[in-house]
Motif scaffolding. Sequence first.
Motif, PDB file in Angstrom:
ATOM      1  N   PRO A 119       0.812  -1.219   0.000  1.00 19.17           N
ATOM      2  CA  PRO A 119       0.000   0.000   0.000  1.00 19.17           C
ATOM      3  C   PRO A 119       0.844   1.268   0.000  1.00 19.17           C
ATOM      4  O   PRO A 119       1.824   1.371   0.743  1.00 19.17           O
ATOM      5  CB  PRO A 119      -0.808  -0.119   1.298  1.00 19.17           C
ATOM      6  CG  PRO A 119       0.055  -0.956   2.193  1.00 19.17           C
ATOM      7  CD  PRO A 119       0.763  -1.928   1.296  1.00 19.17           C
ATOM      8  N   LEU A 120       0.491   2.208  -0.833  1.00 21.56           N
ATOM      9  CA  LEU A 120       1.140   3.510  -0.861  1.00 21.56           C
ATOM     10  C   LEU A 120       0.062   4.587  -0.898  1.00 21.56           C
ATOM     11  O   LEU A 120      -0.821   4.557  -1.755  1.00 21.56           O
ATOM     12  CB  LEU A 120       2.047   3.652  -2.091  1.00 21.56           C
ATOM     13  CG  LEU A 120       3.440   3.035  -2.000  1.00 21.56           C
ATOM     14  CD1 LEU A 120       4.156   3.184  -3.331  1.00 21.56           C
ATOM     15  CD2 LEU A 120       4.251   3.678  -0.882  1.00 21.56           C
ATOM     16  N   THR A 129       4.402  17.046  -1.341  1.00 23.26           N
ATOM     17  CA  THR A 129       3.747  15.758  -1.537  1.00 23.26           C
ATOM     18  C   THR A 129       4.359  14.748  -0.576  1.00 23.26           C
ATOM     19  O   THR A 129       5.570  14.659  -0.461  1.00 23.26           O
ATOM     20  CB  THR A 129       3.907  15.253  -2.980  1.00 23.26           C
ATOM     21  OG1 THR A 129       3.345  16.202  -3.882  1.00 23.26           O
ATOM     22  CG2 THR A 129       3.199  13.919  -3.156  1.00 23.26           C
ATOM     23  N   TRP A 130       3.489  14.006   0.103  1.00 28.18           N
ATOM     24  CA  TRP A 130       3.930  12.988   1.047  1.00 28.18           C
ATOM     25  C   TRP A 130       3.475  11.626   0.551  1.00 28.18           C
ATOM     26  O   TRP A 130       2.367  11.476   0.030  1.00 28.18           O
ATOM     27  CB  TRP A 130       3.291  13.210   2.419  1.00 28.18           C
ATOM     28  CG  TRP A 130       3.644  14.473   3.110  1.00 28.18           C
ATOM     29  CD1 TRP A 130       3.312  15.748   2.755  1.00 28.18           C
ATOM     30  CD2 TRP A 130       4.402  14.585   4.318  1.00 28.18           C
ATOM     31  NE1 TRP A 130       3.801  16.635   3.660  1.00 28.18           N
ATOM     32  CE2 TRP A 130       4.471  15.965   4.627  1.00 28.18           C
ATOM     33  CE3 TRP A 130       5.009  13.670   5.164  1.00 28.18           C
ATOM     34  CZ2 TRP A 130       5.135  16.433   5.756  1.00 28.18           C
ATOM     35  CZ3 TRP A 130       5.654  14.133   6.290  1.00 28.18           C
ATOM     36  CH2 TRP A 130       5.722  15.504   6.573  1.00 28.18           C
ATOM     37  N   PHE A 131       4.324  10.617   0.729  1.00 24.74           N
ATOM     38  CA  PHE A 131       3.948   9.231   0.470  1.00 24.74           C
ATOM     39  C   PHE A 131       4.259   8.415   1.713  1.00 24.74           C
ATOM     40  O   PHE A 131       5.282   8.605   2.348  1.00 24.74           O
ATOM     41  CB  PHE A 131       4.738   8.652  -0.709  1.00 24.74           C
ATOM     42  CG  PHE A 131       4.275   9.124  -2.046  1.00 24.74           C
ATOM     43  CD1 PHE A 131       3.298   8.452  -2.754  1.00 24.74           C
ATOM     44  CD2 PHE A 131       4.829  10.256  -2.606  1.00 24.74           C
ATOM     45  CE1 PHE A 131       2.883   8.890  -3.998  1.00 24.74           C
ATOM     46  CE2 PHE A 131       4.425  10.712  -3.844  1.00 24.74           C
ATOM     47  CZ  PHE A 131       3.453  10.024  -4.540  1.00 24.74           C
ATOM     48  N   SER A 132       3.368   7.482   2.019  1.00 28.40           N
ATOM     49  CA  SER A 132       3.619   6.582   3.137  1.00 28.40           C
ATOM     50  C   SER A 132       2.939   5.257   2.851  1.00 28.40           C
ATOM     51  O   SER A 132       1.914   5.208   2.162  1.00 28.40           O
ATOM     52  CB  SER A 132       3.079   7.159   4.439  1.00 28.40           C
ATOM     53  OG  SER A 132       3.267   6.240   5.509  1.00 28.40           O
ATOM     54  N   SER A 133       3.497   4.182   3.381  1.00 27.66           N
ATOM     55  CA  SER A 133       2.868   2.876   3.214  1.00 27.66           C
ATOM     56  C   SER A 133       1.756   2.650   4.230  1.00 27.66           C
ATOM     57  O   SER A 133       1.086   1.627   4.189  1.00 27.66           O
ATOM     58  CB  SER A 133       3.917   1.767   3.346  1.00 27.66           C
ATOM     59  OG  SER A 133       4.560   1.851   4.595  1.00 27.66           O
ATOM     60  N   ARG A 134       1.565   3.587   5.143  1.00 25.65           N
ATOM     61  CA  ARG A 134       0.444   3.532   6.076  1.00 25.65           C
ATOM     62  C   ARG A 134      -0.208   4.903   6.155  1.00 25.65           C
ATOM     63  O   ARG A 134       0.438   5.931   6.001  1.00 25.65           O
ATOM     64  CB  ARG A 134       0.909   3.098   7.467  1.00 25.65           C
ATOM     65  CG  ARG A 134       1.345   1.655   7.548  1.00 25.65           C
ATOM     66  CD  ARG A 134       1.460   1.210   8.984  1.00 25.65           C
ATOM     67  NE  ARG A 134       2.412   2.024   9.726  1.00 25.65           N
ATOM     68  CZ  ARG A 134       2.497   2.038  11.053  1.00 25.65           C
ATOM     69  NH1 ARG A 134       1.684   1.329  11.775  1.00 25.65           N
ATOM     70  NH2 ARG A 134       3.397   2.792  11.648  1.00 25.65           N
TER      71      ARG A 134
END
Length: 214
Positions: A119-120, A129-134
């Motif tokens: 999950p991303l 811009t932020w991305f996180s796997s949770r």
Amino acid sequence: MRDCLLIIGNGAMFRDPSTWGYLPLHIQTNVRLYGLGDVSRLVKYEKGTRGLYVFGNVVLRNAAEKTVHKLMEHAPLTGLREDHALQLALVFHGMYALIYYDVDAGIVQLVNDPLGLYPLYRYSGEGCTWFSSRMLPLAQLAELPLRISENAAKSYWYNGHLLSGQSWFDGMVRVRPAQVLSWRKDGTEASGGQYWSWSMIGERRRAGKEEEEA
């Protein structure tokens, strides 16, 4: 599963990452990358000014290291292309996200697995811009005005699950599978694309059938 968080934009607006337990893996101008967990066991490849980090639960085939180093040696200054990402998908099995960077070219790329099993989540605002796997790490940041999504709550109530691309928060979306996302060192987003889809299977079968009939 190890979390990954890719921060893009003006770092001055962010909290001190040390308060979350994130460890910096690579830092460029306006592009910051952090990994949460035991980063000493993180699968990574480095060649000159280029590097590749592998997050998630992945099984490496025997040809993985050879394929990665060959791509890193011959990759253009514009970064990995969709066909490169597809080659990596053939040697990385499982749920994963790849971070590729080239310091000389000033580019950072984010690639997720073909099925989007890893999950991303993406949140954009105020030039960042932020991305996180949770979802939780993003939701806990005071700087991000996240609110529970009514549409997501309705989707879960009626369907028993969230719909494609939804998250529990307004303004936060789940990245589609098989994506190649790119940024320049100044934080501006470059062109991206999808390197695989289910339709490709049907197209290849039709092409093979036409060759047999010919």
